[in-house]
Design an enzyme around this catalytic site. Structure first.
Site, PDB file in Angstrom:
ATOM      1  N   ASP A  65       0.813   8.505  -8.836  1.00 52.73           N
ATOM      2  CA  ASP A  65      -0.070   8.282  -9.984  1.00 52.73           C
ATOM      3  C   ASP A  65      -1.113   7.248  -9.554  1.00 52.73           C
ATOM      4  OD1 ASP A  65      -1.139   8.250 -12.518  1.00 52.73           O
ATOM      5  OD2 ASP A  65       0.375   6.893 -13.332  1.00 52.73           O
ATOM      6  N   ASP A  73       0.855  -1.177   0.000  1.00 51.13           N
ATOM      7  CA  ASP A  73       0.000   0.000   0.000  1.00 51.13           C
ATOM      8  C   ASP A  73       0.902   1.242   0.000  1.00 51.13           C
ATOM      9  OD1 ASP A  73      -2.838   1.258   0.904  1.00 51.13           O
ATOM     10  OD2 ASP A  73      -1.202   2.210   2.009  1.00 51.13           O
TER      11      ASP A  73
END
Length: 253
Positions: free
Chosen positions: A134, A116
């Site tokens: 992004d 994560d």
């Protein structure tokens, strides 16, 4: 592109020229030219290459979100002195990128980490020179990646002389607020509209960055343009137009 749900299904579509990656919806998350796998197919990724005008060979680039690996591949091949770390939460995306989109296997200077993005940054011990965020799912940017807390975490994750790049959607009505919050945290913020309409690329510099002169930037631009097969001048002109006052202030003396 990364996302909070590591179980999102991954789909691939293909034409004679382009292979694309999708998550949840028909929206194209990332794409690759089949004839030229290193080519930056999506325009927003091309706009991000302007970062090399300010730091041609950063010692490390950390990319949050793999997708089909467009950014990872480009910087890996065009910045041979740079260590590339890419963070992706979805193991299916990693497998597809390696099998279907010609992302290079790991080397000493190239690593893909299944994690994560926020947790990775929270545990980061050594700040990075360039951080690229992004982060999208099939419906947009998960809101935790547009929070002030997240922007502050990004600020803390880059070196004193480094900078971060954020990819936002131009169609998101909240994007001006995101940029305003970045301006409150970072010293310099440059905004680049990748198209009309299109993604909004934001470069956020941690300190009072010593920008090259316009003449010096354009020398670098011409050298870089000779090595790539898309029109970087297009995005450079859009950057100058959108940030005219910033550059006038920088070079007013």
């Amino acid at each position: 592109m990364t996302h909070r749900n590591k179980n999102l299904p991954v789909e691939i579509s293909e034409t004679d020229e382009i292979r694309s990656l999708h998550l949840e919806t028909d929206s194209i998350q990332s794409a690759m030219s089949i004839a030229d796998p290193i080519h930056m197919t999506l325009r927003y990724t091309q706009a991000m290459v302007l970062s090399l005008l300010f730091r041609r060979h950063p010692d490390e680039i950390t990319i949050l979100g793999l997708g089909a690996g467009s950014l990872t591949k480009f910087f890996y091949y065009y910045c041979p002195k740079t260590k590339i770390i890419t963070i992706e939460i979805n193991p299916k995306v990693i497998n597809v990128a390696l099998m279907m989109f010609e992302v290079p296997i790991e080397t000493r200077r190239h690593q893909i980490i299944e994690s994560d993005a926020i947790r990775y940054l929270e545990k980061l011990k050594c700040p990075t020179a360039l951080l690229i965020t992004d982060i999208f799912d099939g419906y947009g940017i998960p809101k935790e990646f547009t929070s002030i807390k997240y922007f502050q975490l990004c600020f803390m994750s880059i070196k004193a002389d480094g900078f971060a790049i954020f990819n936002f959607w131009g169609s998101d009505a909240k994007t001006p607020n995101y940029i305003l919050n970045l301006r409150k945290i970072f010293f310099h913020v440059l905004v680049i509209e990748s198209d009309d309409p299109g993604n909004i690329i934001v470069m956020a510099f941690k300190q009072d960055y010593k920008f090259p002169s316009i003449k010096n930037i354009e020398i670098k631009l011409n050298r870089l343009q000779d090595k790539i097969n898309f029109d970087l001048n297009y995005f450079y002109k859009r950057m100058l137009k959108k940030n005219k006052q910033s550059f006038e202030r920088i070079y007013s003396d």
